[in-house]
Design a protein around this motif. Structure first.
Motif, PDB file in Angstrom:
ATOM      1  N   VAL A   1       0.861  -1.179   0.000  1.00 24.06           N
ATOM      2  CA  VAL A   1       0.000   0.000   0.000  1.00 24.06           C
ATOM      3  C   VAL A   1       0.899   1.232   0.000  1.00 24.06           C
ATOM      4  CG1 VAL A   1      -1.866   1.210   1.153  1.00 24.06           C
ATOM      5  CG2 VAL A   1      -1.703  -1.274   1.311  1.00 24.06           C
ATOM      6  N   ALA A   2       0.942   1.928  -1.133  1.00 24.89           N
ATOM      7  CA  ALA A   2       1.823   3.099  -1.246  1.00 24.89           C
ATOM      8  C   ALA A   2       1.164   4.328  -0.646  1.00 24.89           C
ATOM      9  CB  ALA A   2       2.180   3.352  -2.711  1.00 24.89           C
ATOM     10  N   VAL A   3      -0.134   4.478  -0.890  1.00 28.75           N
ATOM     11  CA  VAL A   3      -0.901   5.596  -0.336  1.00 28.75           C
ATOM     12  C   VAL A   3      -2.166   5.013   0.275  1.00 28.75           C
ATOM     13  CG1 VAL A   3      -2.063   7.761  -0.850  1.00 28.75           C
ATOM     14  CG2 VAL A   3      -0.008   7.143  -2.120  1.00 28.75           C
ATOM     15  N   ASP A   4      -2.465   5.442   1.508  1.00 32.41           N
ATOM     16  CA  ASP A   4      -3.513   4.764   2.275  1.00 32.41           C
ATOM     17  C   ASP A   4      -4.554   5.765   2.783  1.00 32.41           C
ATOM     18  OD1 ASP A   4      -4.970   3.034   3.775  1.00 32.41           O
ATOM     19  OD2 ASP A   4      -3.354   2.464   5.147  1.00 32.41           O
ATOM     20  N   ASP A   5      -5.673   5.883   2.074  1.00 29.65           N
ATOM     21  CA  ASP A   5      -6.792   6.706   2.527  1.00 29.65           C
ATOM     22  C   ASP A   5      -6.348   8.122   2.887  1.00 29.65           C
ATOM     23  OD1 ASP A   5      -9.460   7.114   3.038  1.00 29.65           O
ATOM     24  OD2 ASP A   5      -9.267   6.608   5.162  1.00 29.65           O
ATOM     25  N   LEU A   6      -5.628   8.744   1.973  1.00 28.50           N
ATOM     26  CA  LEU A   6      -5.012  10.044   2.235  1.00 28.50           C
ATOM     27  C   LEU A   6      -5.935  11.192   1.789  1.00 28.50           C
ATOM     28  CD1 LEU A   6      -2.343  11.506   3.052  1.00 28.50           C
ATOM     29  CD2 LEU A   6      -1.666  11.339   0.658  1.00 28.50           C
ATOM     30  N   SER A   7      -6.123  12.167   2.673  1.00 24.41           N
ATOM     31  CA  SER A   7      -6.911  13.352   2.322  1.00 24.41           C
ATOM     32  C   SER A   7      -6.207  14.614   2.803  1.00 24.41           C
ATOM     33  CB  SER A   7      -8.299  13.306   2.976  1.00 24.41           C
ATOM     34  OG  SER A   7      -9.019  12.173   2.570  1.00 24.41           O
ATOM     35  N   PHE A   8      -6.134  15.606   1.931  1.00 22.96           N
ATOM     36  CA  PHE A   8      -5.676  16.938   2.360  1.00 22.96           C
ATOM     37  C   PHE A   8      -5.999  17.945   1.270  1.00 22.96           C
ATOM     38  CE2 PHE A   8      -2.013  15.071   0.200  1.00 22.96           C
ATOM     39  CZ  PHE A   8      -1.556  16.101  -0.594  1.00 22.96           C
ATOM     40  N   ARG A   9      -5.907  19.224   1.623  1.00 29.39           N
ATOM     41  CA  ARG A   9      -6.173  20.316   0.665  1.00 29.39           C
ATOM     42  C   ARG A   9      -4.975  21.237   0.639  1.00 29.39           C
ATOM     43  NH1 ARG A   9     -11.766  22.455  -0.135  1.00 29.39           N
ATOM     44  NH2 ARG A   9     -10.895  24.535  -0.171  1.00 29.39           N
ATOM     45  N   VAL A  10      -4.682  21.755  -0.544  1.00 32.38           N
ATOM     46  CA  VAL A  10      -3.610  22.735  -0.676  1.00 32.38           C
ATOM     47  C   VAL A  10      -4.211  24.015  -1.234  1.00 32.38           C
ATOM     48  CG1 VAL A  10      -1.401  23.239  -1.757  1.00 32.38           C
ATOM     49  CG2 VAL A  10      -1.938  20.899  -1.063  1.00 32.38           C
ATOM     50  N   GLU A  11      -4.057  25.104  -0.479  1.00 32.08           N
ATOM     51  CA  GLU A  11      -4.683  26.364  -0.850  1.00 32.08           C
ATOM     52  C   GLU A  11      -3.747  27.220  -1.703  1.00 32.08           C
ATOM     53  OE1 GLU A  11      -7.738  27.024  -0.131  1.00 32.08           O
ATOM     54  OE2 GLU A  11      -8.125  25.422   1.321  1.00 32.08           O
ATOM     55  N   PRO A  12      -4.336  28.104  -2.524  1.00 38.54           N
ATOM     56  CA  PRO A  12      -3.496  29.007  -3.321  1.00 38.54           C
ATOM     57  C   PRO A  12      -2.846  30.087  -2.463  1.00 38.54           C
ATOM     58  CG  PRO A  12      -5.832  29.410  -3.743  1.00 38.54           C
ATOM     59  CD  PRO A  12      -5.756  28.217  -2.841  1.00 38.54           C
ATOM     60  N   ALA A  13      -1.938  30.833  -3.086  1.00 40.18           N
ATOM     61  CA  ALA A  13      -1.283  32.001  -2.494  1.00 40.18           C
ATOM     62  C   ALA A  13      -0.400  31.644  -1.308  1.00 40.18           C
ATOM     63  CB  ALA A  13      -2.303  33.077  -2.095  1.00 40.18           C
ATOM     64  N   ARG A  14       0.031  30.423  -1.230  1.00 41.03           N
ATOM     65  CA  ARG A  14       1.053  30.083  -0.250  1.00 41.03           C
ATOM     66  C   ARG A  14       1.854  28.882  -0.729  1.00 41.03           C
ATOM     67  NH1 ARG A  14      -2.984  27.804   4.454  1.00 41.03           N
ATOM     68  NH2 ARG A  14      -4.263  29.535   3.764  1.00 41.03           N
ATOM     69  N   VAL A  15       3.014  28.703  -0.117  1.00 41.84           N
ATOM     70  CA  VAL A  15       3.844  27.552  -0.454  1.00 41.84           C
ATOM     71  C   VAL A  15       3.548  26.461   0.570  1.00 41.84           C
ATOM     72  CG1 VAL A  15       6.188  26.683  -0.728  1.00 41.84           C
ATOM     73  CG2 VAL A  15       5.644  29.044  -1.380  1.00 41.84           C
TER      74      VAL A  15
ATOM     75  N   HIS B   1       3.193   9.667   6.341  1.00 38.52           N
ATOM     76  CA  HIS B   1       4.141   8.616   6.696  1.00 38.52           C
ATOM     77  C   HIS B   1       3.480   7.278   6.390  1.00 38.52           C
ATOM     78  CE1 HIS B   1       7.442   6.655   8.505  1.00 38.52           C
ATOM     79  NE2 HIS B   1       6.795   6.236   9.577  1.00 38.52           N
ATOM     80  N   ARG B   2       4.231   6.420   5.707  1.00 41.43           N
ATOM     81  CA  ARG B   2       3.693   5.128   5.283  1.00 41.43           C
ATOM     82  C   ARG B   2       2.355   5.270   4.561  1.00 41.43           C
ATOM     83  NH1 ARG B   2       5.241   0.927  10.089  1.00 41.43           N
ATOM     84  NH2 ARG B   2       7.477   1.138   9.781  1.00 41.43           N
ATOM     85  N   GLY B   3       2.266   6.291   3.733  1.00 45.08           N
ATOM     86  CA  GLY B   3       1.082   6.491   2.920  1.00 45.08           C
ATOM     87  C   GLY B   3      -0.090   7.112   3.645  1.00 45.08           C
ATOM     88  N   ARG B   4       0.059   7.353   4.954  1.00 43.38           N
ATOM     89  CA  ARG B   4      -1.073   7.901   5.719  1.00 43.38           C
ATOM     90  C   ARG B   4      -0.834   9.348   6.110  1.00 43.38           C
ATOM     91  NH1 ARG B   4      -0.742   3.447   9.314  1.00 43.38           N
ATOM     92  NH2 ARG B   4      -1.619   1.604   8.329  1.00 43.38           N
ATOM     93  N   PHE B   5      -1.943  10.055   6.255  1.00 46.02           N
ATOM     94  CA  PHE B   5      -1.896  11.434   6.721  1.00 46.02           C
ATOM     95  C   PHE B   5      -1.425  11.468   8.170  1.00 46.02           C
ATOM     96  CE2 PHE B   5      -3.871  15.010   8.862  1.00 46.02           C
ATOM     97  CZ  PHE B   5      -3.583  16.059   8.008  1.00 46.02           C
ATOM     98  N   VAL B   6      -0.482  12.356   8.474  1.00 43.20           N
ATOM     99  CA  VAL B   6      -0.032  12.503   9.855  1.00 43.20           C
ATOM    100  C   VAL B   6      -0.475  13.841  10.427  1.00 43.20           C
ATOM    101  CG1 VAL B   6       1.986  12.703  11.361  1.00 43.20           C
ATOM    102  CG2 VAL B   6       1.951  10.983   9.549  1.00 43.20           C
ATOM    103  N   ALA B   7      -0.204  14.922   9.697  1.00 41.11           N
ATOM    104  CA  ALA B   7      -0.554  16.237  10.230  1.00 41.11           C
ATOM    105  C   ALA B   7      -0.515  17.279   9.135  1.00 41.11           C
ATOM    106  CB  ALA B   7       0.433  16.639  11.330  1.00 41.11           C
TER     107      ALA B   7
END
Lengths: 239, 295
Positions: free
Chosen positions: B15-29, B201-207
């Motif tokens: 399992v390379a990526v495991d139930d991963l969710s996140f959002r990346v907003e514009p106007a920032r790095v 880490h290990r395909g899962r969301f940490v923080a």
């Protein structure tokens, strides 16, 4: 259209490979033509059939067209540039289509170059033979150019299916120079095999296939390979 | 804007990526952080339509990458410095990309200028250094002046000056309202570049947090050199502070430099060097996850 331009540009901007293939092919054609003319008896040399014999040797250009088709796909996998290609064109069937068109164009150019060299050598050697009519070869020339284009597309299909450059080229050589010649000796009705079909096209037809029939069968092989290659390409993860 | 939702990618049983969710907003790095093998590259390649997800979705600018009409003009990506034909020149590499993206040749010269490769543009890529190839791929990504920029480990092969230049460039792009996502396995890099970090880490969301918050949470560490290293080590160990010798007179200490300096003074130990170490990513993980995700 822009993808086709990009594909042609890829060929144009790797001159060592493309020029190397072109010059390699011209060397083979020159040797073959000169060898044939030198070995021919006076009687043969003065007859119209000498041109047909020479041009049937120039059909070796189709093999080079096949290699160009294979390279157009496999070098992108080999060098990892398929990533950028698919980023610019994420609908991959369009990429394969553009590659097939580019390889067809390159194959036609290779065939035209081979024919031009053959006729140039022949003209210098035997143009003073009254019996030889250089105006009567245009149909053969057209068939050779068409064969180059069709085999370019077949190469793209094989490359897209196999993906490994070495494996694809080995496969092409083993099939066309070992397996198919063997099958044609052993099996009745093997005139519909790809190499036989192309030969029917370039040599103006045989007992089973006319040249138009050969063109049709060869095209079916090329299109089928390209479609299967497209399906394989759509499935693949580019990692 | 980038949105990853319940993304999973399996390769066979891995399992390379495991139930991963996140959002990346514009106007920032935004930094995308995780150790090697955490699934960063697989996530980015799925986002860019190169890898098919097993389940879940990854969208950029509100749609799957494969459905974008003019991807070169909307999203730029730098994935790996090994993606080049060695016999092609730098300029021709960009000309091919420009042709595929429907962009003009004058744009090629502009991006070459931007990444400071104009003088080397005629050379074959075979002769390029890793850093030059990184800049070439960055130039390719910037060709279409895209709204979203995705970079996978762009720091590889860049020298400190190159890193600084990249940092300034990404800052300008983000300040101009663009979405910038930069992956890395080195916390110190991301800390300097990013306003916000997503950690996996290990395909899962940490923080996901602001960089400042992350830095504050990271464990302090100190490198110290002393001709009386053995005595100092004893004193530190007596205070239950983690310490280990790192050769010659040097020690690595799991405490802030203030604490080490005070302790050395109290024991009359001479110091030749006292340096605050950046916390390692591994330690930041421990801090963020209560030690559960690592090993």
């Amino acid at each position: 259209m822009r993808l086709l331009i990009a594909e042609l540009l890829k060929l144009w901007t790797t001159p060592r490979t493309t020029l190397g293939l072109l010059l390699g092919m011209l060397a083979v054609v020159a040797l073959g033509t000169v060898g044939m003319l030198a070995a021919a008896t006076d009687e043969v040399r003065m007859s119209q059939t000498i041109l047909d014999d020479l041009l049937s040797f120039a059909a070796v250009s189709a093999t080079f067209a096949l290699i160009v088709g294979v390279l157009v796909v496999t070098w992108e996998w080999r060098h990892g540039t398929m990533t950028e290609t698919f980023l610019a064109a994420p609908r991959r069937e369009r990429v394969v289509g553009a590659k097939a068109l580019a390889a067809a164009a390159a194959g036609a150019v290779l065939a035209a170059a081979a024919v031009a060299l053959t006729l140039a050598v022949a003209y210098v050697w035997i143009s003073d033979e009254a019996a030889v009519d250089f105006g009567a070869v245009w149909a053969t020339v057209g068939r050779l150019v068409l064969a180059g284009a069709i085999w370019g597309v077949l190469g793209v299909g094989i490359g897209a299916l196999v993906r490994s450059q070495v494996a694809a080229i080995v496969l092409v050589f083993v099939w066309f120079f070992v397996l198919e010649p063997l099958l044609r000796v052993l099996i009745e009705g093997s005139d519909y095999l790809p190499g036989a079909a192309l030969q029917a096209l370039t040599e103006g037809g045989d007992d089973v296939l006319s040249s138009a029939g050969g063109a049709l069968v060869a095209t079916v092989y090329a299109i089928a390979a390209a479609l299967l290659g497209t399906l394989a390409t759509l499935q693949r993860d580019v990692a | 804007m980038i949105e990853v939702h319940a993304l999973t990618k399996r390769y066979g049983r891995t399992v390379a990526v495991d139930d991963l969710s996140f959002r990346v907003e514009p106007a920032r790095v935004t930094g995308f952080l995780g150790p090697n093998g955490a699934g960063k590259t697989t996530t980015l390649r799925t986002l860019l339509g190169l890898v098919r997800p097993t389940s879940g979705t990854a969208t950029v600018l509100g749609m799957p990458y494969r459905e974008l009409d003019e991807p070169t003009r909307r999203v730029g990506a730098v994935l790996e410095a090994t993606s080049y034909h060695p016999g092609r020149s730098g300029r021709n590499h960009l000309r091919v990309a420009a042709a595929a993206g429907g962009l003009t040749r004058s744009r090629v010269d502009e991006v070459l200028e931007l990444v400071q490769l104009s003088a080397d543009a005629h050379r074959r890529l075979r002769g390029y250094s890793l850093g030059m190839r990184q800049r070439l791929h960055l130039a390719t990504a910037l060709l279409g002046d895209p709204e979203v920029l995705v970079l996978d480990e762009p720091a590889n092969g860049l020298d400190p000056a190159g890193m600084r230049w990249l940092r300034d460039l990404l800052r300008r792009l983000a300040d101009g309202g663009r979405t910038v996502l930069v992956s890395s396995h080195v916390l110190a890099e991301v800390e300097q570049i990013a306003d916000e970090v997503v950690i996996i880490h290990r395909g899962r969301f940490v923080a996901q947090s602001s960089t400042a918050e992350l830095a504050a949470r990271a464990t302090a560490a100190t490198r110290v050199r002393s001709p009386q290293a053995a005595r100092l080590q004893e004193a530190l160990a007596g205070q239950q502070i983690g310490v280990r010798g790192t050769g010659d007179d040097a020690l690595a200490v799991d405490a802030a430099p203030e604490r080490v300096g005070e302790l050395a003074a109290a024991h009359g130990v001479v110091l030749h060097e006292l340096v605050a170490e950046r916390a390692t990513l591994e330690e930041a993980f421990l801090e963020l996850t209560g030690g559960e995700t690592t090993r």
